[in-house]
Write an enzyme that holds these catalytic residues in place. Structure first.
Site, mmCIF file in Angstrom:
data_model
loop_
_atom_site.group_PDB
_atom_site.id
_atom_site.type_symbol
_atom_site.label_atom_id
_atom_site.label_comp_id
_atom_site.label_asym_id
_atom_site.label_seq_id
_atom_site.Cartn_x
_atom_site.Cartn_y
_atom_site.Cartn_z
ATOM 1 N N GLU A 28 -32.393 22.581 -4.240
ATOM 2 C CA GLU A 28 -32.090 21.966 -5.599
ATOM 3 C C GLU A 28 -33.046 20.882 -5.997
ATOM 4 O O GLU A 28 -33.324 19.847 -5.454
ATOM 5 C CB GLU A 28 -30.644 21.401 -5.422
ATOM 6 C CG GLU A 28 -30.186 21.044 -6.675
ATOM 7 C CD GLU A 28 -28.519 20.559 -6.439
ATOM 8 O OE1 GLU A 28 -27.960 20.641 -7.453
ATOM 9 O OE2 GLU A 28 -28.116 20.756 -4.978
ATOM 10 N N CYS A 88 -26.099 25.104 -5.552
ATOM 11 C CA CYS A 88 -25.227 24.183 -4.766
ATOM 12 C C CYS A 88 -23.978 24.222 -4.978
ATOM 13 O O CYS A 88 -23.200 25.536 -4.497
ATOM 14 C CB CYS A 88 -25.812 23.070 -4.864
ATOM 15 S SG CYS A 88 -24.988 21.746 -3.823
ATOM 16 N N LYS A 137 -27.119 24.655 -13.697
ATOM 17 C CA LYS A 137 -26.047 24.423 -12.691
ATOM 18 C C LYS A 137 -24.933 24.344 -13.729
ATOM 19 O O LYS A 137 -24.722 23.362 -14.538
ATOM 20 C CB LYS A 137 -26.165 23.279 -11.844
ATOM 21 C CG LYS A 137 -25.137 22.975 -10.696
ATOM 22 C CD LYS A 137 -25.429 21.878 -9.987
ATOM 23 C CE LYS A 137 -24.587 21.718 -8.618
ATOM 24 N NZ LYS A 137 -24.911 20.720 -7.685
#
Length: 266
Positions: free
Chosen positions: A46, A150, A116
């Site tokens: 990430e 994530c 994200k």
């Protein structure tokens, strides 16, 4: 229906204070090693191009537009090594910064971009805006893959939605710290198992700011078994995604079929 396996490479990078140029050089070297081992796809952690556990002002200063210099540099690497690359970076768009992962194909074209959706805690929410929109899907060597980042993958609803939409594997850049080993060791394999998909989870090693990263990047198979797992140092991990393995897992436990008529209680 069983295609040749898709060989993927996970670049578990040891976090260090390096500018984007040095990170691109490291990515170039990793891509060369991955290509030599037959990989068609290389995945970074990430926010790889900037670093993750950094002050807001630093990340915002390193953010770039979707067609920025680093994107062109990664596209050149993809063409040179003949492989797709998924990498994380801070994306700036109209004055807003997102935590973004992008897939660039072996021909240098962008195939998928994911911002994200689920920001982890007040620290991330102070730095980034949440993403949204449709599943970020792409095809590599005949396999349908999708991107999450994530914390996104810790929500069974998001992973299930990708699997229901036809993803055979999920690619998940992450920045998982040592405080949460359960996620890498148990939750990620469970997400793969309960959907009959492969899940590639690519973390950092080492320390950065206040973050002490777990390492343990993993490829979880659709039967929940780890096909590969890194240690706690910088490492290139290779694994094969196989449709036959997925078909066997789904024949044994057809979760996706049996979940079709599930509706949450009103």
């Amino acid at each position: 229906s069983t295609a040749d396996p898709l060989r993927i490479a996970l670049f578990q990078y040891a976090a260090r204070d390096e500018p984007v140029g040095a990170r691109l050089d490291r990515l170039d070297a990793a891509a060369g090693r991955a290509a030599a081992r037959g990989a068609r796809l290389l995945i970074t952690p990430e926010m790889y191009l900037s670093g993750y556990a950094l002050p807001r002002r630093t990340i915002h200063a390193r953010a770039e537009a979707r067609d920025g210099e680093a994107a062109h540099a990664v596209a050149a690497l993809c063409r040179r090594h003949g492989m797709a690359i998924v990498y994380g970076y801070p994306e700036s768009a109209e004055g807003i910064v997102y935590n973004t992962a992008r897939c660039i194909d072996a021909d240098g074209a962008t195939r998928a971009v994911h911002r994200k959706r689920k920001l982890a805690g007040p620290g991330e929410r102070a730095v980034f805006a949440p993403g949204g929109g449709d599943m970020a899907a792409f095809t590599c060597a005949g396999f349908r893959l999708a991107l999450l980042i994530c914390y996104d993958a810790e929500f069974p609803e998001l992973v299930r939605a990708c699997a229901m939409a036809g993803a055979e594997a999920l690619v998940v850049p992450t920045a998982l710290v040592v405080e949460h080993p359960f996620v890498a060791r148990h939750m990620i394999p469970t997400r793969a198992f309960e959907n009959g998909i492969h899940l590639a989870y690519v973390n950092y090693a080492g320390c950065e700011g206040a973050a002490n990263y777990l390492g343990e990047s993993t490829v979880a198979g659709p039967d929940g078994d780890p096909l590969a797992r890194a240690g706690d140092g910088e490492q290139l991990v290779i694994a094969d995604i196989e449709r036959g393995r997925m078909e066997r897992a789904r024949a044994t436990l057809p979760y996706l079929d049996d979940a079709q008529d599930l509706t949450p209680p009103a």
